[in-house]
Enzyme design. Structure first.
Site, mmCIF file in Angstrom:
data_model
loop_
_atom_site.group_PDB
_atom_site.id
_atom_site.type_symbol
_atom_site.label_atom_id
_atom_site.label_comp_id
_atom_site.label_asym_id
_atom_site.label_seq_id
_atom_site.Cartn_x
_atom_site.Cartn_y
_atom_site.Cartn_z
ATOM 1 C CG HIS A 1 -1.847 0.955 1.114
ATOM 2 N ND1 HIS A 1 -2.024 2.192 1.446
ATOM 3 C CD2 HIS A 1 -3.240 0.664 0.727
ATOM 4 C CE1 HIS A 1 -2.917 2.891 1.203
ATOM 5 N NE2 HIS A 1 -3.947 1.930 0.991
ATOM 6 C CG ASP B 1 -8.093 -3.258 -2.889
ATOM 7 O OD1 ASP B 1 -9.500 -2.522 -2.884
ATOM 8 O OD2 ASP B 1 -7.002 -2.445 -2.953
#
Length: 424
Positions: free
Chosen positions: A301, A358
């Site tokens: 991320h 996700d």
């Protein structure tokens, strides 16, 4: 006041240091160009603070996410509804009982679309991507509802309420089924699920397992500081653009596969691994080779250099959803094996590539029967209150200016113009 010193071409300059409420340190360069003639260069704005904000706090090193001071874990596990979290993001406090009832009433009684808008859906081809429809329909709301200060709050409610109807209608359009109208007694997630999956020919009861899981997903996606889409909303809003135009721009930014499309990419990756025989170690090894053409989706991320706190919650949720349904998804087993293989591999540990939100969200949508083409729309529904809060904050910040980044020009220097007839 603390200051930082910059030495440029032998000359020393003092720059103010700004410290946030959580101890974040920023160097104020607002007058840098005026004082030095120079600007900063920060491709992708990874080290640039574009604003001061009181909405969301993230500590990527510690894996912390808070909305208005409330830890995301407490909001989800404490039984908050998505509508309460939307209120929190917009107005700074969780609503009391009276405020909650009034707020829910408004969000349900503004769910209907103007009947003329149904004709817009008729004009889209059945192959139209739901995100294209969502963006177009959100922008079109500005043609039905007046602008102005006295309209701002009701337009915020209209947008929050109608977005789920637009999203569900876009799905119905894609599969050739009739639109299903919202019901005022249902919760926000339950209303959406009913509009998605009910048909006029038979009764439909919203599965409470799905309603609870969707409520969690919407809360976990509700805001995430100055990401690509939120920054887009703020930038467009800084020009004075209305709410609907600004949010439509945010939808466009979220549509990109590097932002909102990542959960769909995770499902496609898991399906690829399954079709290949399910050897997760093989694909982990491939991900470490730059020339393999394979990328491990759902890991790493831009902000988190630790476990994504949203991922921890979703990992539990997807297991509970499948257990309560008495179902089994082979992709979940592959996902867990992949996570374990990656987290025990020095390559990923050294690079702090942990699973992100996700990685598991798509598996939950899949269990609900939501197609992958709708995954990014689901992300947009959750992110909507955060976008609106960011837009509202940008518009009400004293001294806020239109966003206008600078650049370092790298093109040709001045050259002589050659008339067409003389060009070789």
């Amino acid at each position: 006041m603390k200051t930082a010193k910059l030495v440029l071409e032998g000359k020393e300059h003092e720059l103010p240091v700004v410290v946030g409420s959580e101890g974040e340190v920023g160097i104020d360069i607002a007058k840098l160009r005026q004082a030095t003639g120079a600007i900063t260069l920060d491709d992708g704005y990874g080290n640039t603070g574009s604003c001061k904000s009181a909405i969301t706090f993230i500590d990527g090193e510690k894996g912390i996410l808070r909305y208005r001071g409330y830890d995301i874990d407490d909001l989800v596990r404490g039984g908050c509804r998505f509508s309460e979290v939307a209120y929190l993001l917009l107005y700074g406090e969780l609503p009391n009982q009276r405020e909650t009832e009034a707020w829910r009433y408004q969000l349900t009684h503004h769910s209907l679309l103007h009947e003329d808008m149904k004709k817009f859906f008729e004009g889209f081809p059945s192959s139209a991507h739901p995100m294209a429809i969502l963006s177009a329909m959100v922008a079109s709301l500005s043609t039905y509802y007046l602008e102005g200060e006295n309209q701002e709050e009701v337009n915020i409610i209209r947008l929050l309420a109608k977005a789920k109807t637009i999203a569900a209608f876009s799905y119905k359009k894609s599969i050739g089924q009739p639109f299903v109208y919202p019901l005022n007694h249902l919760s926000y997630p339950a209303n959406f699920l009913r509009m998605m999956f009910a048909v006029p020919t038979e009764p439909y009861e919203v599965n409470p397992i799905f309603e609870k899981a969707l409520n969690q997903l919407l809360i976990l996606h509700a805001d995430h500081e100055q990401n690509c889409s939120a920054s887009t909303v703020r930038m467009v809003g800084s020009s004075g653009a209305n709410l609907f135009a600004s949010i439509a721009a945010g939808v466009g930014a979220l549509w990109g596969p590097l932002h909102g499309g990542a959960n769909q990419a995770v499902i496609e990756m898991l399906e690829q691994i399954q079709a290949d025989g399910g050897n997760t170690k093989k694909f982990v090894d491939m991900a470490k080779k730059k020339d393999s053409g394979f990328r491990l989706m759902g890991f790493g991320h831009r902000v988190y250099k630790n476990h994504d706190p949203r991922c921890r919650i979703l990992k539990e949720t997807v297991g509970k959803v499948l257990e309560q349904l008495g179902a089994k998804d082979p992709l979940l087993d592959i996902a867990k094996d992949l996570e374990q293989a990656a987290l025990s591999d020095p390559y990923f540990i050294e690079r702090k590539l942990y699973p992100n939100v996700d990685f598991y969200s798509g598996l939950i949508y899949r269990a609900m029967g939501i197609p992958t083409s709708m995954f990014t729309v689901m992300f947009a529904l959750g992110r909507l209150p955060g976008w609106i809060a960011q837009w509202k904050e940008e518009r009400t910040t004293a001294g806020a200016r239109i966003h206008r980044p600078r650049q370092i020009y790298t093109g040709r220097t001045q050259r002589k113009f050659v008339p067409l007839a003389e060009r070789p």
